[in-house]
Design a protein around this motif. Structure first.
Motif, mmCIF file in Angstrom:
data_model
loop_
_atom_site.group_PDB
_atom_site.id
_atom_site.type_symbol
_atom_site.label_atom_id
_atom_site.label_comp_id
_atom_site.label_asym_id
_atom_site.label_seq_id
_atom_site.Cartn_x
_atom_site.Cartn_y
_atom_site.Cartn_z
ATOM 1 N N ASP A 304 0.843 -1.212 0.000
ATOM 2 C CA ASP A 304 0.000 0.000 0.000
ATOM 3 C C ASP A 304 0.872 1.255 0.000
ATOM 4 O O ASP A 304 0.927 2.010 0.979
ATOM 5 N N ILE A 305 1.537 1.490 -1.134
ATOM 6 C CA ILE A 305 2.490 2.600 -1.230
ATOM 7 C C ILE A 305 1.804 3.957 -1.336
ATOM 8 O O ILE A 305 2.435 4.993 -1.180
ATOM 9 N N ALA A 306 0.468 3.959 -1.579
ATOM 10 C CA ALA A 306 -0.274 5.225 -1.668
ATOM 11 C C ALA A 306 -0.939 5.592 -0.347
ATOM 12 O O ALA A 306 -1.664 6.583 -0.264
ATOM 13 N N ARG A 351 0.660 12.947 3.222
ATOM 14 C CA ARG A 351 1.809 12.512 2.417
ATOM 15 C C ARG A 351 1.850 10.982 2.391
ATOM 16 O O ARG A 351 1.643 10.339 3.417
ATOM 17 N N THR A 352 2.133 10.401 1.237
ATOM 18 C CA THR A 352 2.070 8.945 1.093
ATOM 19 C C THR A 352 3.428 8.286 1.364
ATOM 20 O O THR A 352 4.463 8.959 1.393
ATOM 21 N N LEU A 357 9.380 8.104 0.801
ATOM 22 C CA LEU A 357 10.587 7.423 0.298
ATOM 23 C C LEU A 357 11.342 8.310 -0.692
ATOM 24 O O LEU A 357 12.581 8.316 -0.709
ATOM 25 N N CYS A 358 10.602 9.084 -1.500
ATOM 26 C CA CYS A 358 11.259 10.019 -2.428
ATOM 27 C C CYS A 358 11.958 11.149 -1.667
ATOM 28 O O CYS A 358 12.962 11.695 -2.132
ATOM 29 N N ASP A 359 11.416 11.516 -0.477
ATOM 30 C CA ASP A 359 12.038 12.555 0.360
ATOM 31 C C ASP A 359 13.297 12.056 1.068
ATOM 32 O O ASP A 359 14.107 12.855 1.547
#
Length: 598
Positions: A304-306, A351-352, A357-359
């Motif tokens: 559930d990455i979203a 925030r997902t 992870l992108c941060d």
């Protein structure tokens, strides 16, 4: 003296209680205590009499109901014939998760705590009542409660001194080992067979029916602020059957773009296959994952990455981070004192997991694949009220879906995973569009006695279960159907207007509408109930009508209940306390039923 094994049992609807139960399991292992964590309904409840130490973690859903995965346990534990000494050898504690904006706040936890005491159990602590409404969420109550709990447990069952506590910065072993395969398996593998639409038994979460979507129509005007869809599935040959008030569960997927981005950030090859190996004997592999499985399938269908990450995500991420600055920030977010900052960073803007992870790119790129299932929760199915009757549409199942999209301070709009995914599917494209689904009984049960009038209050998409009920009742020759429907504007969000008008003309329906934005003073369904108070009182008091309410949980249920109490006072001549008791009696006898959602 051997240290007994701690048992943590959870009842969870949305995953929060399961997350807290798994947190208890991790904290127990750090303190060198053996620990099992299980859903209540997967545990053999008769064994409870032999358990010395049990922590129950349970959410309260709907109007004070237990979650689906503890309903069998709930029925068993409240059996009248259980002896009052059944659990006299058990030390226990109850951790509750609820929302104080609901009347029955943490009702399940409070009731379970009392029942365990009645059966002879010894409470280590008063129940913990976690509250979603607190600005720091349930952790505000849970953190201090857990400190007190471990003090009690380790006082009763001291761990040998030569086993020091594993400090928070060191990761516990992962539950599974990913064994990557050198080449893709043959097409006969499990991943491909799971996409078959031929049912091997009744459709269920472990074996959903892959229903072809045959229609996906926007039913709100283009000027309307919200995109609402009427979606229709073909259930021919599925063996699925349902009645008015039942719900369909749909298993959504992550978008191809998000799946690709996740694999890039973590340095994973989406085309690579793996098999899972549990680290500990007796631990089953996740039933929703085929063996072998591709990374693409794992990310698109399972992780559930979203979703908005929970605090436990930051705790584990901090343990896995090799980057000093990122690790420092992650440790702060996972600490008790950092909860306000975490709320501002994560919960408030929604925030997902993928965005977090992108941060933290240096950390994300170093996550071992073995930890993916510890770090990221499984995508949960979403429940929708069924909006059609098999008596009117024998091979079809219809739902009314409000597509969730809103803006926070983040640049990218927030989108509901399931509603956005469903809206994106086009049944007109080449080849069938299939959606994994199954059905379960819902919270609304309609009367079987012929001639019983039914009053239904369903503003907005809350009208969906009542369309199913009206179709079913009309097909059965029941004409005493009273529908109070509310929306903003009759030309923008008046769902099924032509259908209602035809039924009115046939004498099968009395429709009362409230269009809130068509005049200066907003008019809602509760105002119409008061205006037609004499009719409502006559139907309920003289004709034994059943009253149903469905829709948004925030203000509407309270407003409708207040309107009914004033009707009982004005037209029934009851005092305020008698009117409230009259309403409570309707609820107790199931003549007042509600299905609401946040």
């Amino acid at each position: 003296m051997p240290v007994p094994e701690l048992l943590v049992l959870f009842g969870s609807q949305t995953g929060t209680a399961q997350d807290q139960a798994e947190r208890l399991g991790r904290e127990a292992r750090r303190r060198r205590l053996g620990c099992r964590v299980q859903a209540l309904d997967s545990y053999a409840v008769a064994n409870l009499i032999r358990e010395p130490l049990v922590i129950f973690v349970c959410a309260t859903t709907g109007q004070g109901d237990p979650p689906d995965n503890m309903k069998n346990f709930w029925r068993f534990i409240f059996r009248k014939n259980l002896p009052s000494t059944s659990l006299c050898q058990m030390d226990f504690a109850v951790l509750g998760l609820g929302d104080s904006s609901y009347a029955k706040f943490n009702f399940v936890a409070k009731k379970l705590h009392r029942r365990l005491l009645q059966l002879g159990g010894s409470a280590l602590l008063p129940p913990c009542l976690g509250d979603d409404q607190h600005e720091l969420g349930p952790d505000a109550a849970i953190d201090p409660w857990l400190e007190a709990l471990w003090e009690k447990v380790l006082g009763l069952y001291p761990v040998p001194l030569d086993l020091p506590v594993i400090p928070p910065g060191i990761p516990l072993p992962s539950k599974f080992i990913f064994q990557f395969l050198q080449e893709a398996p043959s097409t006969g593998s499990g991943e491909l067979s799971i996409t078959s639409s031929a049912p091997q038994g009744p459709a269920s979460e472990l074996q959903p029916f892959l229903a072809p979507m045959v229609a996906n129509e926007r039913v709100t005007g283009l000027q309307h602020f919200q995109d609402v869809r009427l979606i229709e599935f073909d259930i021919t040959g599925s063996g699925i059957s349902f009645a008015a008030g039942d719900v369909v569960l749909i298993q959504p997927s992550n978008s191809a773009a998000h799946t690709k981005q996740f694999c890039q950030v973590l340095g994973l090859d989406p085309n690579q296959y793996f098999v899972l190996q549990p680290r500990e004997p007796g631990v089953p592999c996740p039933p929703g994952l085929p063996q072998p499985c591709s990374v693409r399938h794992l990310v698109s269908q399972y992780l559930d990455i979203a979703s908005v990450p929970r605090r436990s995500f930051f705790e584990l991420l901090a343990c896995l981070s090799p980057h000093e600055l990122e690790r420092e920030k992650l440790l702060e977010f996972s600490s008790a004192r950092g909860q306000e900052e975490l709320y501002e960073y994560c919960n408030r803007p929604r925030r997902t997991i993928l965005e977090v992870l992108c941060d933290f790119p240096n950390t994300a790129g170093a996550i071992p694949a073995d930890y993916l299932l510890d770090l990221i929760p499984q995508i949960r199915p979403r429940a929708f009220s069924i909006a059609s009757s098999l008596l009117a549409h024998p091979t079809r199942l219809q739902i009314l879906v409000a597509v969730v999209q809103y803006q926070t301070r983040l640049k990218e709009p927030r989108r509901g995973l399931c509603s956005s995914w469903l809206a994106s599917l086009d049944p007109q494209q080449a080849g069938p569009v299939r959606v994994p689904l199954w059905v379960r009984s819902g919270g609304l049960v309609f009367p079987e006695t012929p001639g019983t009038p039914v009053i239904m209050v369903g503003p907005g998409t809350g009208v969906a279960p009542f369309r199913a009920a009206i179709q079913e009742r009309v097909a059965q020759g029941q004409t005493e159907n009273f529908l109070f429907f509310g929306c903003r504007l009759r030309d923008q969000d008046f769902y099924w207007q032509p259908e209602w008008q035809k039924l009115e003309e046939r004498g099968c329906l009395t429709l009362v509408t409230a269009f809130s934005r068509e005049q200066e003073q907003k008019v809602y369904v509760q105002h119409r109930l008061r205006e037609l108070g004499a009719l409502v009182w006559e139907l309920l008091n003289l004709r034994g009508a059943f009253f149903y309410l469905a829709g948004n949980a925030k203000y509407m249920p309270t407003d409708v209940a207040e309107a009914l109490i004033s009707v009982f006072q004005e037209y029934g001549g009851l005092s305020n306390s008698d009117a409230a008791a009259y309403l409570a009696n309707l609820q107790r006898t199931l003549r007042f039923q509600t299905e609401t959602w946040a």
